[in-house]
Design a protein around this motif. Structure first.
Motif, short mmCIF file in Angstrom:
data_model
loop_
_atom_site.label_atom_id
_atom_site.label_comp_id
_atom_site.label_asym_id
_atom_site.label_seq_id
_atom_site.Cartn_x
_atom_site.Cartn_y
_atom_site.Cartn_z
N GLU A 167 -34.54 31.20 37.10
CA GLU A 167 -33.80 31.83 36.00
C GLU A 167 -33.77 33.35 36.15
O GLU A 167 -32.75 33.99 35.89
N VAL A 168 -34.89 33.90 36.58
CA VAL A 168 -34.91 35.35 36.80
C VAL A 168 -33.92 35.71 37.90
O VAL A 168 -33.18 36.69 37.80
N LEU A 169 -33.88 34.87 38.95
CA LEU A 169 -32.94 35.14 40.04
C LEU A 169 -31.49 35.05 39.55
O LEU A 169 -30.62 35.75 40.06
N THR A 170 -31.25 34.17 38.59
CA THR A 170 -29.89 34.06 38.05
C THR A 170 -29.49 35.35 37.34
O THR A 170 -28.35 35.79 37.44
N LEU A 171 -30.45 35.95 36.64
CA LEU A 171 -30.12 37.14 35.84
C LEU A 171 -30.21 38.44 36.66
O LEU A 171 -29.52 39.41 36.36
N ALA A 172 -31.05 38.42 37.68
CA ALA A 172 -31.33 39.66 38.41
C ALA A 172 -30.06 40.36 38.94
O ALA A 172 -29.91 41.57 38.74
N PRO A 173 -29.14 39.62 39.60
CA PRO A 173 -27.96 40.34 40.12
C PRO A 173 -27.20 41.05 39.01
O PRO A 173 -26.69 42.16 39.21
N LEU A 174 -27.13 40.41 37.85
CA LEU A 174 -26.40 41.01 36.74
C LEU A 174 -27.08 42.29 36.28
O LEU A 174 -26.45 43.33 36.10
N VAL A 175 -28.40 42.20 36.09
CA VAL A 175 -29.14 43.37 35.59
C VAL A 175 -29.06 44.53 36.59
O VAL A 175 -28.87 45.68 36.21
N ILE A 176 -29.17 44.20 37.87
CA ILE A 176 -29.06 45.27 38.88
C ILE A 176 -27.68 45.92 38.80
O ILE A 176 -27.55 47.15 38.84
N LEU A 177 -26.66 45.09 38.63
CA LEU A 177 -25.31 45.65 38.53
C LEU A 177 -25.13 46.52 37.29
O LEU A 177 -24.38 47.49 37.32
N PHE A 178 -25.83 46.19 36.19
CA PHE A 178 -25.75 47.06 35.00
C PHE A 178 -26.10 48.49 35.39
O PHE A 178 -25.44 49.44 34.99
N PHE A 179 -27.19 48.61 36.15
CA PHE A 179 -27.65 49.95 36.50
C PHE A 179 -26.74 50.60 37.54
O PHE A 179 -26.42 51.78 37.44
N VAL A 180 -26.33 49.81 38.55
CA VAL A 180 -25.49 50.38 39.60
C VAL A 180 -24.19 50.90 39.01
O VAL A 180 -23.78 52.03 39.27
N ILE A 181 -23.57 50.08 38.16
CA ILE A 181 -22.29 50.52 37.57
C ILE A 181 -22.52 51.69 36.62
O ILE A 181 -21.73 52.63 36.55
N GLY A 182 -23.62 51.64 35.89
CA GLY A 182 -23.88 52.70 34.93
C GLY A 182 -24.13 54.04 35.58
O GLY A 182 -23.72 55.08 35.07
N LEU A 183 -24.81 54.02 36.73
CA LEU A 183 -25.18 55.29 37.36
C LEU A 183 -24.19 55.72 38.44
O LEU A 183 -24.00 56.91 38.67
N PHE A 184 -23.59 54.75 39.11
CA PHE A 184 -22.68 55.09 40.22
C PHE A 184 -21.32 54.41 40.02
O PHE A 184 -20.85 53.69 40.90
N PRO A 185 -20.69 54.64 38.88
CA PRO A 185 -19.43 53.94 38.62
C PRO A 185 -18.32 54.30 39.61
O PRO A 185 -17.37 53.54 39.77
N ASN A 186 -18.48 55.44 40.28
CA ASN A 186 -17.42 55.83 41.21
C ASN A 186 -17.26 54.88 42.38
O ASN A 186 -16.20 54.80 42.97
N LEU A 187 -18.34 54.16 42.72
CA LEU A 187 -18.20 53.13 43.74
C LEU A 187 -17.06 52.18 43.38
O LEU A 187 -16.35 51.67 44.25
N PHE A 188 -16.90 51.96 42.08
CA PHE A 188 -15.90 51.01 41.61
C PHE A 188 -14.60 51.71 41.26
O PHE A 188 -13.52 51.24 41.59
N PHE A 189 -14.73 52.87 40.60
CA PHE A 189 -13.52 53.60 40.24
C PHE A 189 -12.72 54.01 41.47
O PHE A 189 -11.50 54.05 41.44
#
Lengths: 499, 640
Positions: free
Chosen positions: A450-472
């Motif tokens: 279950e932790v593994l199911t959530l981990a990718p999402l939580v990591i992405l919260f931080f990545v998008i929050g701090l480095f949104p330009n990767l996506f923009f």
């Protein structure tokens, strides 16, 4: 860039469907689960190649595949991906993996059919985001309807038949009108090719009617207030996996539809309707949040929060600016990640306690600290805490709305206060307070799976929050292209197509 | 070397991450060293940068360090970048310095708590966010810290979340702050739209040209910033979360709700000095809100019986002084008071925590008495803190408060009078908090019997803070005012802006005059008089307060019940919103909208049922219908 020159998009679309068909031949629950997971993982891995081989800075379609399908009616098999659809495709392939991982336990009946439908659904959703021919798009659009209908109707809660039928009828009503719109467009432009149709200069009146025909289908999917009442029923009754896909991806088909079809095809109508749609979006933001605040069931709280969040996306789209569309596109992803995570966590709790009523919980943080900690992060992401993903999308949307009309931004920003209120209320009633109910005193904390199911999402919260330009970086050129299409003065301006 | 400024953030970030992920496995001993060490390292970097700045000429003391481009959409761009200048480094020193002492204290205070590692993860996270707030070089990154400290505060107030009151208090703090954040978010949108940048240096150089003085937009922006500041710095009308925040562990009250986080609003207002300089009416509002809050909260502090709540209302009142200062344009004095207050209020809270520790959690001062016999270190340090708070001459609070009153006098004698009245009340309640618990007879024998002095980890920080509280004022001696000269370049722009606005006298440049010394004497007398009055009332003649209370009648009850503001907010705002939400959910959504949808469905069903009756299976009837239809169609075609 496509160094191997392989039809990547077709592979991503049809691999899950082919995998689903093979699955039918496989015996044994364990083998079936592993197979479905493997198929989704491979699909996800291949879809990541799109990211790796992406040609940066380009607005047009990439990885294009195109050939005649039904030449008599000029129907083509035409796939392509640009900055608007790339992240949605990746979101789809990622969430499917996570949903299958989640469903490892808890699906007691007809496991094979469940997995089959999930994979079929994945193929359909990817097709929706990639199709550039209106008929092909329509086929994929309807293809997603059937698996979801069965997922709700077979694996759902007590009122599943009502909810599934409501979902089906609602969506079908919308798509029937869209089909009429597609046919009218064909008679106007002599083609179903989306990119060619975008060069048409339709009469303003016709634009308005066509916008409404397409727009109703999309508005129901989003769902835009007041077309939202199918959503809470569908979510509450659907199995967790169904809810995650429904909120995470299916709703985005609506907002994506507005950006991909309504804006470039009917630019004048889009501009005319801004005040109406923005008003409905704002009502959705505040009304959805207030209704969420009054819910007793955790899952319907999350469902209504989707109405509010998708209101933000619509507000961004109808700011009709590059910033608004880019923010809205990112916010579609953010909502998929945050609300997907929320539904997964509601499901994890439901699997333990077989209830979702807030009143049945209280003090859980003491009993299940890892769960509590993760829930808090997910709630904060959903509440738009700066530094996490939701903030980046919401702020860009609000800033863009501010440029369009300050009043939009004022009401939208007010919605952010309410978002914190209903989410913290959930935290307060579920995790905080004394642990009074004896049934809660024995539930186990999250398992590794279950932790593994959530981990990718939580990591992405931080990545998008701090480095949104990767996506923009990937979204921006395509968002700008939509704005250019909106403002085109003559039909000569066209979108570059990669051959 | 400024490019290493990010290390200040990196240390607490690392601490948070390590403790959050592996805290329970590392154990209390490791966590208890790691967490304070990370803050100490941050403090070290801050000191190093401070010394570097000191070595530079005044006009070269502002440095910007871009870490990465944060987001770019359309024409909107904003960086993750730091601004190292006199103001930000002063704040960083206060945050990490006081923060370090409180970390050390907490190692002792929280020693027996089962969730020890979690507490330190949150504390480190708070330091990280507070440093982000003060070091950001633009409004959006400041906003990250702004809401981040709000989250840290939420987590720490509700740290003992099993207690419903603590959980509710945390939620309340977050939500009330979000109302303030609403103002900050909108202000940011106005600023970017008007000036095309969120970077402080750009904003402050463009604002005077683009907006000019008295411009409507700059008025709106500053009022929105003021709304944000009243939330974070607990001023009227958004102060209501702070008293409840005392539900958190006492070191949290000291660190977050006294010394650092609550000063964020003062910092942000001071940072935006140029904008407030362009909008004199908004600046006046800042001063008025500050003065009124100061008096209002001091009156409540006088009536509270919970030691921590007395300090909480005192904090609100002292923050009011800082608002008064920045509102009248005395930015440096505001920051000066912020720094001295950080020392003496952190000290008072930690000493209160030490009392609590010795009395097994008891906070009601009516049950205490004669504690100085049992807890001498706590008593002496508390006394120093209270005296500094009361503005007793030659202690830190005296100098900083006096400076504020002096600038308030220049702006308006009315503001000065409110400030002076507050000073009198402050002296009374400060010494009430000394005399009632520490002097007199023990009121609860059993409680007193078990009372004991706290361990070294707690008393050593108390002593250090007491030294600070006594001496910190000497950086701002009248006429010498080192801190004012140090900070002057930061606020220089605001004076120019104020001059543009035609209110040059508002700027903190007024000439010193003999009146300053007269007022200094008046403040000193008021403080000493207040202390003496407290001595008469709470040591010598202990039935005085009762008689005063009786003679005041309804007014006394009004103040004791904190003017019923919480009750009013619940009745006017919270409950109606909840009712509307319930009505939307149960009536509008289910019966109205969904009812309409289901209505359409049943109408369709009914039409279908009627239509089915047509399908009778009688071929003759069909044929007849076709005939009628064809005739009708033909007729229509002919007639048309």
């Amino acid at each position: 860039m496509n160094p191997l020159n392989i039809p990547l998009l077709s592979i991503i679309t049809f691999l899950p469907i082919a995998g689903a068909l093979v699955l039918l031949l496989l015996p044994g629950a364990k083998l079936q689960k592993w197979w479905a997971l493997l198929v989704s993982l491979v699909t996800f891995a291949i879809s990541c190649l799109l990211w790796v081989w992406w040609r940066a800075g380009e607005a047009g379609m990439q990885f294009v595949e195109r050939f005649d399908w039904v030449p008599q009616f000029k129907i083509q098999y035409f796939l392509g991906v640009d900055g608007l659809s790339l992240l949605l495709v990746l979101l789809t392939t990622l969430l499917t993996v996570l949903v299958l991982l989640f469903s490892w336990e808890g699906i007691e009946k007809r496991l094979k059919s469940y997995l089959f439908l999930m994979l079929l659904l994945e193929g359909g959703m990817i097709g929706v985001f990639l199709a550039l021919d209106l008929v092909l798009f329509y086929v994929f659009w309807e293809l997603t309807l059937i698996p979801m209908y069965f997922l709700i109707g077979v694996w759902g809660g007590p009122r599943r038949i009502y909810a599934a039928l409501k979902f089906f009828l609602y969506t079908l009503t919308g798509s029937a009108l869209m089909l009429v719109g597609i046919i009218v467009l064909y008679f106007q432009g002599g083609t179903f090719d989306l990119l060619a149709l975008q060069k048409l200069n339709l009469a303003p009146n016709l634009q308005l009617w066509l916008f409404l025909a397409f727009g109703l289908a999309f508005a129901i999917k989003v769902p835009l207030f007041p077309f939202h009442t199918w959503l809470p029923d569908a979510h509450v009754e659907a199995p967790t996996g169904g809810s995650v896909i429904l909120a995470g991806v299916l709703l985005k088909m609506g907002t994506y539809g507005f950006v991909r079809f309504c804006l470039p095809l009917f630019p004048q109508a889009s501009k005319t309707l801004v005040p109406w749609i923005a008003t409905l979006a704002l009502i959705g933001i505040i009304y959805g949040a207030l209704v969420a605040l009054a819910q007793k069931d955790l899952k319907s709280l999350v469902a209504y929060s989707s109405v509010a969040h998708l209101g933000f996306v619509m507000l961004g789209v109808f700011a009709l600016s590059a910033q608004g569309i880019a923010g809205a596109t990112l916010q579609m992803i953010n909502h998929g990640l945050s609300t997907g995570a929320l539904f997964l966590m509601v499901g994890m709790l439901y699997n333990r306690r077989h209830t979702r009523l807030l009143a049945d919980f209280g003090g859980l943080w003491k009993q299940i600290p890892i769960y509590g900690f993760l829930f808090l992060i997910v709630a904060m992401s959903s509440a738009g805490l700066p530094g996490l993903n939701g903030f980046v999308g919401e702020f860009n949307i609000l800033l863009a709305a501010f440029q369009a009309n300050k009043v939009f931004a004022v009401f939208g920003t007010f919605g952010i206060i309410l978002a914190a209120w209903y989410l913290l209320r959930a935290v307060r009633e579920m995790l905080h307070g004394p642990l009074t109910k004896p049934e809660n005193a024995a539930i186990p904390d999250l398992k590794v799976r279950e932790v593994l199911t959530l981990a990718p999402l939580v990591i992405l919260f931080f990545v998008i929050g701090l480095f949104p330009n990767l996506f923009f970086d990937k979204i921006n050129p395509s968002a700008q292209a939509v704005v250019d299409a909106l403002n085109r003065q003559n039909p000569a301006v066209s979108i570059v197509v990669d051959k | 070397m400024f490019e290493y400024a990010w290390l200040m953030l990196a240390f607490p970030a690392l601490g948070t991450l390590i403790i959050a992920l592996f805290g329970t496995r590392l154990g209390k001993r490791v966590v208890g060293v790691l967490a304070p060490a990370m803050v100490a390292l941050s403090f070290g970097v801050a000191v190093w940068l401070f010394v570097t700045l000191l070595g530079l000429p005044a006009e070269e003391r502002s440095h910007e360090v871009t870490l990465w481009q944060w987001m770019a959409t359309g024409s909107f761009k904003v960086d993750v970048a730091l601004l190292i200048d006199q103001l930000s480094i002063t704040m960083a020193l206060v945050v990490t310095g006081v923060g370090f002492l409180i970390h050390v204290y907490s190692v002792g205070y929280m020693h027996d708590d089962a969730r020890f590692p979690r507490f330190f993860a949150f504390l480190n996270f708070f330091i990280l966010m507070m440093l982000t707030l003060v070091l950001a070089n633009n409004y959006l990154l400041l906003y990250v810290g702004w809401e981040g400290v709000g989250l840290a505060s939420y987590l720490l107030i509700g740290f003992w979340f099993e207690k419903p009151s603590a959980a509710d208090a945390g939620k309340k703090a977050f939500l009330v702050n979000r109302i303030g954040d609403f103002g900050l978010a909108l202000a940011i949108m106005f600023i970017w739209t008007g000036l095309g940048s969120l970077q402080f240096t750009q904003v402050f150089s463009r604002a005077p040209e683009v907006w000019g003085a008295g411009n409507a937009t700059v008025k709106i922006v500053t009022m929105l910033l003021l709304l944000a500041a009243t939330g974070k710095s607990a001023q009227l009308p958004l102060y209501v979360w702070l008293p409840d925040a005392m539900e958190g562990p006492t070191p949290v009250s000291a660190l977050i709700h006294a010394a650092t986080m609550v000063t964020a609003g003062v910092y942000m207002t001071a940072r935006s000095a140029v904008l407030f300089g362009l909008a004199p009416t908004s600046a006046m509002w800042v001063a008025v809100i500050g003065a009124v809050t100061a008096l209002y909260a001091a009156s409540i502090a006088l009536t509270q019986v919970d030691l921590k709540r007395i300090l909480a209302y005192s904090t609100i009142s002292q923050l009011g002084y800082m608002f008064l200062a920045v509102g009248v344009g005395a930015y440096a004095s505001g920051i000066f008071h912020l720094a001295t207050h950080a020392f003496f209020k952190a000290l008072l809270f930690l000493a209160a925590g030490s009392v609590m520790h010795g009395l097994h959690g008891e906070l009601d001062i009516r049950k205490m008495g004669n504690l100085r016999a049992k807890m001498p270190t706590t008593y002496w340090t508390f006394l120093v803190g209270a005296a500094a708070l009361a503005g007793i001459p030659l202690l830190s609070g005296f100098f900083s408060k006096d400076e504020i009153l002096w600038y308030a006098w220049q702006k308006s004698p009315v503001l000065w009078l409110i400030g002076l009245t507050t000073a009198a009340l402050t002296a009374i309640y400060s010494f009430r908090a000394v005399f009632v618990p520490f002097w007199g007879q023990e009121r609860d024998k059993k409680l007193h019997h078990h009372a004991h002095e706290s361990p070294k980890a707690m008393t050593v920080p108390l002593v250090i803070l007491a030294i600070g509280a006594a001496l910190a004022g000497y950086i701002g001696l009248p006429r010498l005012s080192l801190i004012e000269h140090w900070l002057e370049p930061v606020f220089h722009g605001s004076e120019t802006a104020a001059a543009v606005a035609g209110s040059a006298e508002a700027a903190a440049t007024a000439a010193h005059s003999p009146i300053e010394w007269v007022l200094l004497g008046v403040s000193a007398l008021v403080a000493l008089g207040g202390a003496y009055l407290a001595y008469r009332a709470y040591v010598v003649n202990t039935d005085w307060p009762k008689r005063v209370r009786e003679s005041l009648g309804w007014f006394a009850r009004l103040v004791e019940n904190k003017y019923y503001v919480d009750e009013a907010y619940t009745a006017i705002i919270v409950q109606p919103l909840k009712d509307i939400a319930g009505w939307f959910a149960r009536t509008v959504d289910q019966r109205g909208i969904d009812g309409a949808v289901n209505g359409v469905a049943s109408v369709t069903g009914w039409v279908g049922a009627q239509a089915r009756k047509l399908q009778t299976g009688l071929v003759g009837l069909y044929a007849l219908s076709i005939l009628f239809g064809a005739v009708a169609l033909l007729a229509w075609l002919v007639v048309r």
